[in-house]
Scaffold this motif. Structure first.
Motif, PDB file in Angstrom:
ATOM      1  N   TRP A 936      16.906   2.026 -12.684  1.00 49.48           N
ATOM      2  CA  TRP A 936      15.786   2.805 -13.218  1.00 49.48           C
ATOM      3  C   TRP A 936      14.428   2.255 -12.793  1.00 49.48           C
ATOM      4  O   TRP A 936      13.570   2.998 -12.365  1.00 49.48           O
ATOM      5  N   VAL A 937      14.223   0.944 -12.895  1.00 49.88           N
ATOM      6  CA  VAL A 937      12.922   0.359 -12.572  1.00 49.88           C
ATOM      7  C   VAL A 937      13.165  -0.857 -11.691  1.00 49.88           C
ATOM      8  O   VAL A 937      14.026  -1.692 -12.004  1.00 49.88           O
ATOM      9  N   ALA A 938      12.401  -0.977 -10.624  1.00 52.26           N
ATOM     10  CA  ALA A 938      12.566  -2.080  -9.680  1.00 52.26           C
ATOM     11  C   ALA A 938      11.219  -2.750  -9.453  1.00 52.26           C
ATOM     12  O   ALA A 938      10.158  -2.173  -9.727  1.00 52.26           O
ATOM     13  N   PRO A 939      11.223  -3.995  -8.952  1.00 52.27           N
ATOM     14  CA  PRO A 939       9.950  -4.658  -8.629  1.00 52.27           C
ATOM     15  C   PRO A 939       9.369  -4.118  -7.337  1.00 52.27           C
ATOM     16  O   PRO A 939      10.089  -3.633  -6.462  1.00 52.27           O
ATOM     17  N   GLN A 940       8.069  -4.193  -7.208  1.00 51.90           N
ATOM     18  CA  GLN A 940       7.430  -3.760  -5.984  1.00 51.90           C
ATOM     19  C   GLN A 940       7.797  -4.689  -4.841  1.00 51.90           C
ATOM     20  O   GLN A 940       8.056  -5.877  -5.032  1.00 51.90           O
ATOM     21  N   ALA A 941       7.796  -4.139  -3.659  1.00 47.23           N
ATOM     22  CA  ALA A 941       8.127  -4.943  -2.486  1.00 47.23           C
ATOM     23  C   ALA A 941       7.079  -6.012  -2.237  1.00 47.23           C
ATOM     24  O   ALA A 941       7.380  -7.090  -1.719  1.00 47.23           O
ATOM     25  N   ASP A 942       5.830  -5.712  -2.601  1.00 44.59           N
ATOM     26  CA  ASP A 942       4.748  -6.678  -2.437  1.00 44.59           C
ATOM     27  C   ASP A 942       4.836  -7.705  -3.562  1.00 44.59           C
ATOM     28  O   ASP A 942       4.621  -7.389  -4.732  1.00 44.59           O
ATOM     29  N   GLU A 943       5.141  -8.954  -3.225  1.00 49.85           N
ATOM     30  CA  GLU A 943       5.325  -9.985  -4.240  1.00 49.85           C
ATOM     31  C   GLU A 943       4.023 -10.405  -4.894  1.00 49.85           C
ATOM     32  O   GLU A 943       4.032 -11.018  -5.957  1.00 49.85           O
ATOM     33  N   THR A 944       2.905 -10.081  -4.287  1.00 52.01           N
ATOM     34  CA  THR A 944       1.626 -10.505  -4.875  1.00 52.01           C
ATOM     35  C   THR A 944       1.306  -9.696  -6.130  1.00 52.01           C
ATOM     36  O   THR A 944       0.686 -10.205  -7.055  1.00 52.01           O
ATOM     37  N   THR A 945       1.679  -8.423  -6.145  1.00 55.26           N
ATOM     38  CA  THR A 945       1.368  -7.594  -7.311  1.00 55.26           C
ATOM     39  C   THR A 945       2.422  -7.714  -8.391  1.00 55.26           C
ATOM     40  O   THR A 945       2.104  -7.682  -9.576  1.00 55.26           O
ATOM     41  N   ARG A 946       3.690  -7.803  -8.013  1.00 62.58           N
ATOM     42  CA  ARG A 946       4.816  -7.961  -8.945  1.00 62.58           C
ATOM     43  C   ARG A 946       4.878  -6.827  -9.959  1.00 62.58           C
ATOM     44  O   ARG A 946       5.352  -6.993 -11.078  1.00 62.58           O
ATOM     45  N   GLY A 947       4.372  -5.662  -9.617  1.00 64.88           N
ATOM     46  CA  GLY A 947       4.394  -4.544 -10.545  1.00 64.88           C
ATOM     47  C   GLY A 947       5.698  -3.791 -10.490  1.00 64.88           C
ATOM     48  O   GLY A 947       6.475  -3.888  -9.542  1.00 64.88           O
ATOM     49  N   PRO A 948       5.967  -2.952 -11.512  1.00 65.75           N
ATOM     50  CA  PRO A 948       7.206  -2.172 -11.543  1.00 65.75           C
ATOM     51  C   PRO A 948       7.044  -0.824 -10.850  1.00 65.75           C
ATOM     52  O   PRO A 948       5.966  -0.230 -10.851  1.00 65.75           O
ATOM     53  N   VAL A 949       8.118  -0.347 -10.261  1.00 68.30           N
ATOM     54  CA  VAL A 949       8.139   0.984  -9.647  1.00 68.30           C
ATOM     55  C   VAL A 949       9.421   1.670 -10.069  1.00 68.30           C
ATOM     56  O   VAL A 949      10.430   1.017 -10.361  1.00 68.30           O
ATOM     57  N   LEU A 950       9.367   3.003 -10.129  1.00 70.30           N
ATOM     58  CA  LEU A 950      10.552   3.769 -10.491  1.00 70.30           C
ATOM     59  C   LEU A 950      11.524   3.802  -9.318  1.00 70.30           C
ATOM     60  O   LEU A 950      11.126   3.861  -8.151  1.00 70.30           O
ATOM     61  N   VAL A 951      12.804   3.756  -9.653  1.00 70.20           N
ATOM     62  CA  VAL A 951      13.847   3.792  -8.635  1.00 70.20           C
ATOM     63  C   VAL A 951      14.199   5.241  -8.355  1.00 70.20           C
ATOM     64  O   VAL A 951      14.448   6.026  -9.294  1.00 70.20           O
TER      65      VAL A 951
END
Length: 1865
Positions: A936-951
């Motif tokens: 359902w929710v995955a981490p962003q590919a950019d490790e600097t932001t570490r925000g969540p994104v919908l799968v």
């Protein structure tokens, strides 16, 4: 002053002290001329007061004297009268002048003091012991003063410090000497040399005698003449009997002075008779404790003895023997021990050096040798080396070796060994050895011939020790001998002539080596090692060779002395020591190897080490490396290498010569042998493991060097890894087989063979791990150079992990598969089946224990010492293993797998030390996304932001769900293991941050909002759920971090996900008015459910977020409703689920947007925005009806659902509690719009009503499925009606109310139909259960209740809320809204109200009927039905609440209808099924209890229906109570089956579980029973039968012990009566308050009402209430239990609790009842004394009267009631006694109020006067327990008996005859 001085003579101490204090003040105030007049009288009193027994009196006396001297000044009268020089003359110069002036008087005064007797020193009243003490003090002080005067006047100089620097005229001095000489001589003659004082028992007197004697000997030797010399010499020289150590210093001074001044005194005959015997005792007694004083003086004493008066040979022998005998008393401290050894050394050397003084020239040598033999050898040396206590120790040590030597050794060996261990401390032995060596060195420096005697004895004793050690005896003696050789080696210097080597070590090795070589004693071999290590290997061997020892004489290759020195040593080493030390393995082999290594010399190291290796590697075979087949050779070499490593690691100073380069130990033979053994060990013999561990290096860091080359080390470890990898490939786990390819670092991985049988693979792996265990530190040498080190380390951890998982999950999971195992020994496939045998699993677990121990050795320091490459590689392997193990498809318990894998993760941080950042990076790697994780929710590919994104939703999502569920379960377990703060928020702590740290906490750079959202969407997993772990973390984090970045990210991503999936979200069935987890379960979209749960937790439950956050979310939502001009239907669908939460938060305090806690002023602009938004939504909803044909009906419902959510309701439904009110206050405009919406929607419902008549709505529609539009419309309209009634009910007209009431009735009836249909199905299943199996019946039951959570139930839930609101307005509310509700009253409210109440009661009873009927099929079947109710607990709370408030006539109607139903169970069975349900619902339980304990069912609830026909109108008439006391009972008494099973069949064992269901049911059953008993009339037959039943059939210990199990009274303690309830522990305080309330109210309903949720405090309150009512209605029942208690501490605790919190109220109530009971009449008068707890009953009949006093105890009713007679008139003593006994029996056996006992007792007397005969057994007319009359008459004697008395008589006498005439009855 005279009066005060008289008071100083008083015997009372306080009076003496006051008088002396007043005198001191008076002496300061009066003039000196006046005070001088009282000096004579004061002098007399002063002398006595100085000797007073009390110290305070003596101190006060000195203070008074000081005041007198200060006032009087320098006056000679003071000295004349006082004789106190120091007090009279404080100045030193004045004091000496005064002494000379009054010299005669002073000596005379001292003489008088010495003549004093105790009886004349004080008054007769003074105790004798005080007089004796005063006398001894006077004598001692006088003698010391005399000694001081003699020293001062007769000495040549003034030695006292008081007179230094003071000079006098010569004439004055001479005259003073003459006077002193004459006076002192006079005193000496008068006191007879002071010898009588020497016999005093007081040590102070004897000390003074020694002092004065010394003074007389120094200054007045002439007083000692022939007349007193013998007697004086006997006393002075014989003073060694002095046992007080404090006197010994002056004693020795007097003895030495007397001996030197009068040497002729030794020629008398008293020396041998008195002096020497006392002196020997003095020495044997350890100088009586004065070692540090007496021992240093001994050598001076020896030097002072005249030479020709004694026989020195015998004297010295006795002296040393007695001195040595006293050594045991000198070992108490190190100072005493040092003084003793120093004294014996000094005396011995003094004797050796002074032999020429008292020996003839021809006997000097013999005398010296004799001294050395007796002292040095027999005393010191033998005590050092032999633990023998006899006078001649050599007699027991020199055991002749013959035929019986073994028996001799065995008989004495154990006792001597124990004596050696326990006699002396190590410090004693060490110090003794030091002094022996020093004495030996001293006599060697004097003459070497003296040392021969000692060395000969030394050699002789050592040989005997070696012989005994050969038989296994005296190893400790041999060790002590080695320590002595070490001491000798310190003296082995060139300057000293190396006498220890030539006289001791060399001869010892030469003569003992043949014996040691032929024996197998490790202790003797160690003796040789000591010699070699401390005296040098080469020097020792050459010394032995020069002594012509046969063992060391070899043919040398060279010639001459140089050849002997250079080659002979190596030849002896090669041909003598190497074969002897390395030939075979014995117990002495380690010691022989130490000797061999000690013999290695740096100069010849290469030749010697090569000789050793050559001897071992060629001892059996000539072929290269074939010697390894010889296990003994391998073992020998392994032992040798370990001995080298051990000796190398020892500290310097041990004499070890292994100080060369460690690489020189390496050898080609060792390299080839190590590689060959590692490649293919001949067997799994432990010797090969030891060899590899030895050559690779042990676990000790300080000696970590190897004996083989680096290339060989790599080859060995590669072979070891190849033996571990096959173990993974035969694992039952898929992940382990996969990991085998990761840890194999060889290029030729296909060469790893797994075709061997499992046991061989296991043995090889075990061999490899054993080698690794012993050579772990050697891996560091290869660190960073290849993948070998990380692969080996990872293999260790993975095998440990595999075995831990196997122990947890695989063993139990595979035991059932053993029958289908295939042949596991077949090598054809190269792989094994995963299902291995259980026996093999057990073998793996055994290996796992050893591998786990190896894993534990790899600590964090080891990991930190590794290179970064190695640590990262191991971490990579381990993380991949964890992930693979979690998602593995193996058929094992997922929860156990997750627990094991989370424990693995705890092992990984050790690789990174204490670096928290690295550990967070490790967690990121562990949680990396994959195909199946997350969903359902995955981490962003950019490790600097570490925000969540919908799968993005995958088309094959169903395929990944099982794997995803496993990983979610693993993450949940990981959170509980590591802590939510570390895993979710990235905080560097093990748990989330507490709220107390909120202000300073900054967010972590490793926050994982995506993981929080993913776990919330997962909602539930194996072993956990989001409610218990994730939501508490979110609330705690929101409190701790002010920015709430993580929480906002979670909320936004969940909101976006819900909007994204809003199109497939069904119409809102979520009840936003109730905050319960049941509602959350009805939301099936993961994003929406997670979002609602988070908002509920933040806004409602924890109140972390407030109005600002709510308004922010409202803005965010309002902006997303419209996309341009079109409506976002997905957003519209989800808003109703959480809008009510936001509105509730905004209007929590009644005024929107006012933060009360922060004192923020109201923001009217925001309020207007919200109101405008709500009005706008109302407008959209109304406008939707105008174009309803053009739009979808579903869209209209969505807008209405949003409107409904904007009007939250505060609903509270609990146990007998109900609230239903609007949270917001709305204006008229908003009310009008809302009513318009309701009416428009109502008009649309008319068509639907015709489709579904009342009671015929679709019952098979479940809210978890897709609902039709019509059903959705009904649901929406139902909620809209509830909102309108709560917010706009005053505006309803008659038509509106009529519609509402009819709709409510229809919806409630629909739910009743569903429940009754389900109950009918369950009853049908029960009726046909005999033909079906149990499993079939359970399956049918599950099908029958499958559709219970149907649409009518959800509709009925809201209908019940509305009905309760209206019912509260019309019937329950205190403020009647008569005018407002006139429209309602005008309609059909009254008849429909009762019908709806009856319908709700049918719902209530049907619940219990279904469970009661199902229970006939078994407990599991009942649980199936009971669990269904838990899916809708809120609904049942509403049903219970409505039922609780139902009137009695409605209950009767419902009960009648249930009875007419014709089911197998009735209404009472239904209530019991609810009350004692296996899965209870608290609100239903409470209502069932109320129904069972109140009308109209209370009289039927307890006893069986057969007994209900008994006349219930049998009541006690106050006028003639005896007419109903004993009615015959034809039918037996019995309880109902359900309550019977609980009360009678319960035991203490079944009630042991704290807060268990059995205990709760047990207390509820007793509460019902006691409540019913309390409701019965006092003397009714039903009550009497029930009380009798309880006494006969129940054990009071069960209920009362269970009650006090929950009232935690401290054992043996008594409660403080004055302590307030608030100061008591919570459980006791609640129990005490409940007991008081139960006593005063005579009810338990209050305690039952507050029982749920069940906790320790609630159970304590219920227990206290039951106990309070129990002592009210069954006091005798409780008293019988109390008197039977055997534990005194428990008895005292119960009594204290009852007395403090129960008895006071009970006594007050009893007194009030007696006063108001109306018992008194013309014959009986009652008076009550409430203060004294007394009741006086005066019975008058004709001319007789009697006053009976009933005394109630303070702990009533625990202690018996006392009855006495205070007045008697006209009644015989016999009748008086009988009346007393009768009244006592009635009041003590009464189970009820005392007033009833007195009433029955009065009736008993009335009947006696009426002529009724008493029972001959109990002597009473009315029975004391059941109040029956004697009706059973004997046919012979015609006497009548009570039936109970007669039954007891028959049972105890074991016969059925009349008690009086003995005829058959």
């Amino acid at each position: 002053m005279n009066l005060l001085m008289e008071q100083t003579k008083a015997s009372y101490r306080l009076s003496q002290l006051k008088a002396l204090s007043s005198l001191s003040v008076l002496f300061k105030q009066r003039p000196g001329e006046e005070i001088v007049k009282v000096v004579p009288q004061w002098a007399f009193d002063y002398k006595k007061l100085l000797h007073d027994y009390n110290r305070e009196v003596r101190r006060a006396t000195h203070n008074a004297m000081a005041s007198l001297v200060t006032t009087v000044g320098y006056r000679i009268q003071l000295l004349v009268h006082l004789n106190d020089m120091q007090a009279a003359f404080p100045a030193k110069e004045r004091r000496l002048e005064a002494l000379i002036l009054c010299e005669k008087e002073v000596f005379l005064y001292l003489d008088e003091n010495l003549k004093l007797q105790p009886q004349f020193m004080s008054d007769k009243v003074t105790p004798v012991d005080e007089l004796d003490e005063m006398h001894q003090r006077v004598i001692a002080s006088s003698l010391l003063a005399l000694a001081a005067l003699v020293d001062m006047f007769l000495g040549m100089q003034y030695q006292r410090t008081d007179f230094e620097g003071i000079t006098l005229e010569p004439k004055v001095t001479a005259k003073a000497r003459e006077i002193a000489l004459a006076s002192a001589e006079q005193i000496f003659c008068t006191q007879k040399s002071f010898l009588e004082f020497l016999k005093s028992q007081n040590p102070g007197v004897r000390l003074a005698v020694y002092s004065v004697t010394g003074s007389y000997v120094k200054h007045m030797p002439s007083v000692y003449n022939d007349g007193n010399m013998k007697e004086t010499a006997s006393a002075i020289l014989g003073s060694f009997q002095e046992k007080n150590p404090t006197c010994h210093s002056l004693m020795w001074d007097s003895v030495l002075l007397f001996t030197r001044r009068f040497p002729e005194s030794w020629s008398t005959g008293i020396i041998h008779k008195i002096v020497f015997p006392r002196f020997w005792d003095f020495l044997r007694s350890g100088c009586y404790g004065s070692q540090r004083i007496s021992y240093p003086v001994l050598v001076l004493f020896l030097d002072s003895i005249p030479l020709n008066v004694i026989s020195w040979a015998k004297f010295l022998e006795n002296f040393f023997e007695n001195l040595w005998a006293g050594r045991n008393l000198s070992l108490t401290s190190s100072e005493d021990r040092s003084a003793f050894f120093k004294a014996i050394e000094e005396c011995f050397l003094w004797a050796i050096n002074n032999v020429p003084r008292f020996a003839d020239g021809s006997n000097i040598d013999q005398f010296e040798l004799r001294l050395v033999e007796k002292v040095l050898v027999e005393l010191l040396w033998h005590d050092y080396i032999f633990p023998v206590y006899s006078t001649h120790p050599c007699e027991l040590t020199y055991i002749k070796l013959g035929s019986s030597e073994k028996d001799n050794v065995q008989s004495c060996g154990k006792g001597l060994s124990d004596a050696l261990n326990t006699k002396y401390s190590a410090n004693y032995i060490q110090e003794l050895g030091d002094h022996i060596v020093e004495m030996a060195a001293a006599i060697f420096s004097k003459s070497s011939r003296l040392l021969v005697t000692f060395s000969t004895a030394f050699l002789h004793d050592c040989i005997n020790i070696i012989k005994q050690a050969e038989l296994g005896v005296f190893p400790e003696v041999a060790e002590r001998l080695g320590n002595f050789l070490v001491l000798l080696a310190k003296q082995n210097t060139e300057a000293a002539g190396k006498w220890p080597l030539h006289h001791f070590a060399g001869p010892l090795m030469s003569k003992s080596f043949p014996l040691i070589k032929s024996s197998d004693s490790p202790s003797t071999v160690r003796l040789l090692s000591v010699i070699v290590e401390n005296f040098g290997s080469k020097e020792t061997i050459l010394k032995c060779a020069s002594d012509n020892s046969e063992e060391f004489q070899l043919q040398c290759d060279g010639e001459g002395e140089s050849s002997l020195n250079s080659n002979h040593f190596v030849q002896v080493f090669n041909h003598v020591f190497v074969p002897w030390c390395l030939t075979e393995i014995k117990s002495s082999t380690p010691a022989r190897m130490d000797l061999l290594l000690a013999l290695i010399d740096n100069e010849y190291f290469a030749e010697q080490w090569g000789s050793i290796i050559s001897f071992l590697t060629t001892c059996q075979q000539s072929q290269s490396c074939s010697w390894i087949l010889n296990v003994d050779c391998v073992t020998m070499l392994a032992m040798l290498v370990e001995r080298i490593r051990y000796r190398t690691g020892r500290k310097s100073g041990t004499g070890s010569q292994l100080e060369f380069n460690m690489e020189s130990w390496q050898h080609d033979c060792l390299d080839s042998a190590a590689v060959l053994i590692a490649t293919d060990p001949p067997s799994a013999h432990q010797s090969y493991v030891l060899f590899l561990c030895a050559v690779l290096g042990g676990m000790a860091e300080c000696v970590n060097f190897t004996f083989i080359s680096k290339e060989s080390i790599i080859s060995v470890y590669e072979e070891l890894l190849d033996k571990i990898v096959p173990l993974f490939m035969v694992s039952p786990f898929t992940w382990a087989i996969h990991e085998s390819s990761l840890i194999s670092c060889r290029k030729r991985k296909d060469m790893i063979c797994i075709s061997r049988p499992f046991h061989e693979i296991l043995e090889m792996a075990k061999f490899a791990f054993q080698v690794l265990d012993g050579s772990l530190l050697c891996l560091k040498m290869l660190d960073g150079e290849s993948e070998l080190v990380p692969c080996i380390l990872a293999a260790i951890l993975l095998i440990d992990w595999e075995c831990r998982m196997m122990a947890s999950v695989a063993l139990n999971g595979r035991q059932d598969d053993t029958k289908n195992q295939t042949d596991t020994n077949s090598p054809s496939t190269g792989m094994r089946e995963k299902n291995i045998l259980v026996a093999e699993l057990h073998s793996m677990l055994a290996l796992g224990e050893s591998v786990h121990a190896l894993h534990c050795k790899i600590d964090i320091c080891f990991w930190e010492s590794l290179s970064k490459f190695t640590a990262q590689k191991v971490q990579e392997i381990l993380l991949q293993t964890v992930r693979l193990a979690v998602i593995s498809s193996d058929d094992f318990d997922t929860e156990k797998i997750c627990i094991v894998c989370s424990s693995w993760v705890l092992d990984i941080p050790c690789l990174m030390g204490n670096d928290e950042a690295k550990q967070q990076i490790m967690l990121d790697k562990l949680l990396l996304p994959s195909k199946s994780w997350p969903l359902w929710v995955a981490p962003q590919a950019d490790e600097t932001t570490r925000g969540p994104v919908l799968v993005a939703e995958s088309p094959n999502v169903d395929v990944y769900v099982p794997v995803h569920d496993k990983f979610v379960s693993f993450v949940g377990t990981l959170i509980s293991t590591l802590g939510a703060g570390r895993v979710l928020s990235g905080f560097m702590t093990e748990s989330s941050v507490s709220a107390s740290e909120s202000s300073s906490m900054s967010p972590s750079p490793y926050t994982r909002a995506w993981l929080v959202a993913e776990m919330l969407c997962a909602w539930k997993w194996y072993g956990g759920n989001a409610t218990s772990s994730i939501l508490p973390f979110i609330c705690e984090y929101a409190k701790s971090c002010p920015d709430n970045k993580l929480v906002h990210s979670v909320v936004h991503i969940l909101l976006d996900g819900a909007v994204l999936h809003g199109a497939r979200i069904q119409a809102c069935t979520f009840n936003v008015w109730t905050i319960c987890d049941d509602e959350l379960e009805n939301i099936h979209d993961p994003y929406l459910r997670a979002l609602v749960s988070v908002l509920l937790a933040l806004f409602v439950r924890s109140h972390v977020w407030g109005k600002v956050d709510a308004f922010r979310l409202l803005d965010y939502i309002n902006d997303r409703i419209f996309v341009g001009t079109s409506v976002n239907q997905c957003c519209l669908r989800i808003i109703p689920y959480f809008m009510g939460i936001l509105i509730r938060s905004l209007y929590a305090d009644g005024n929107a947007f006012t933060e009360v806690n922060n004192d923020v002023p109201a923001d009217t602009s925001k309020e207007e925005q919200v109101n405008t938004m709500i009005l706008g939504w109302l407008g959209y909803s109304l406008s939707a009806f105008s174009v309803i044909k053009e739009s979808e009906e579903e869209d209209v419902n969505d807008w209405i659902e949003i409107v409904i959510s904007c009007y939250p309701l505060c609903t509270t439904v609990g146990i007998a509690t109900f609230t239903f009110e609007a949270i917001r206050s709305i204006g008229q405009e908003e009310q009008k719009l809302l009513l318009d919406l309701f009416k428009k929607r109502r008009s649309c419902m008319d068509d639907l009503s015709t489709s579904y008549p009342a009671g015929q709505m679709p019952s098979n529609v479940c809210c978890s499925e897709e609902m039709s539009s019509s059903v959705s419309d009904v649901m929406t309209f139902c909620k809209l009606m509830a909102v309108c009634i709560s917010y706009c009910w005053p505006e309803f007209n008659e038509e509106d109310w009529k519609f509402v009431v009819l709709q409510l009735h229809k919806w409630i009836e629909a739910a009743v139909v569903v429940m009754e249909e389900m109950t009918d199905n369950i009853d049908a299943i029960s009726q046909s259960s005999s033909s079906d199996s149990f499993d079939m019946n359970v399956r049918k039951l599950k099908e029958a209740v499958e559709y219970w959570n149907s649409f009518p139930i959800y509709i009925a839930r809201i209908a019940l809320l509305v009905f309760m609101f209206i019912y509260d307005l019309t019937e329950l509310s205190e403020a009647k809204h008569t005018e407002t509700l006139e429209c309602l009253y005008a309609g059909e409210w009254a008849p429909l109200r009762d019908r709806m109440l009856e319908s709700v009661l049918r719902l209530f009873f049907t619940t219990g009927l279904a469970e009661s009927i199902a229970s006939s099929l078994g407990e599991e079947a009942a649980s199936v039905v009971a669990l269904v109710w838990h899916a809708q607990t809120y609904f049942w709370d509403l049903v219970a609440g409505v039922s609780y408030y139902s009137p009695e006539h409605v209950r009767k109607a419902a009960i009648e209808s249930i009875g007419l139903w014709g089911l197998s169970s009735g209404p009472i069975d239904s209530l019991y099924a609810i009350l004692f349900s296996s899965k209870p619902v608290p609100s239903l339980q409470f209502t069932a209890y109320v129904f069972l304990s109140s009308a109209p069912l209370s009289h039927l609830a307890i006893m069986k229906e057969e007994s209900d026909s008994l006349s219930e109108n049998v009541s006690v008439d106050k006028e003639s109570c005896h007419s109903q006391i004993d009615l015959p009972s034809e039918k037996p008494f019995a309880l109902r089956e359900k309550i019977f099973c609980i009360i009678e069949k319960s035991s203490l064992q079944t009630l042991e579980e704290d807060l268990g269901l059995d205990q709760v049911n047990f207390f509820l059953a007793w509460s019902l029973l006691l409540t019913h008993l309390q409701s019965l009339p006092p003397l009714s037959l039903a009550r009497e039968r029930l009380v009798q039943y309880l006494q006969d059939s129940t054990n009071p210990s069960i209920i009362l012990d269970a009650l006090f199990q929950h009232i935690p009274l401290k054992s043996g303690s008594t409660l403080n009566l004055k302590k307030k309830e608030t100061e008591l522990p919570a459980e006791i305080s609640r129990a005490a308050a409940a007991a008081k309330q139960a006593i005063t109210s005579r009810s338990l309903l209050f305690a039952i009402k507050s029982l749920w949720p069940v906790g320790s405090i609630e159970m304590a309150a219920l227990a206290g209430a039951i106990y309070g009512l129990l002592i009210c209605v069954l006091p005798a029942y409780v008293r019988n239990w109390f008197t039977g208690l055997r534990d005194r501490s428990t008895l005292l605790s119960v009594e204290s609790f009852t007395k403090s919190w129960c008895s006071l109220h009970l006594l007050s109530d009893e007194m009030s009842q007696i006063k108001g009971a109306g018992i008194a009449d013309e014959n009986l008068s009652i008076s009550v004394n409430k203060l004294a707890y007394e009741i006086t009953a005066t019975y008058k009949k004709e001319e007789t009267s009697m006053d009976l006093v009933i005394q109630l105890p303070s702990c009533y009713p625990l202690r018996p009631v006392d009855v006495g007679c205070s007045r008697n008139l006209g009644i015989s003593e016999t009748k008086q006694r009988k009346w007393l006994m009768s009244l006592t029996a009635f009041v003590r056996n009464q189970n009820g109020a005392l007033s009833e006992a007195i009433r029955v007792w009065k009736s008993n007397f009335d009947k006696e006067f009426e002529g009724v005969e008493e029972c001959p057994i109990c002597y009473s007319i009315i029975h004391t327990s059941n109040h029956s009359l004697p009706r059973l008459a004997c046919k012979t004697c015609k006497h009548k008996f009570h039936s109970a008395c007669l039954y007891k008589w028959f049972s105890t006498s074991h016969k059925s005859t009349c008690p009086l005439c003995q005829s058959p009855f």
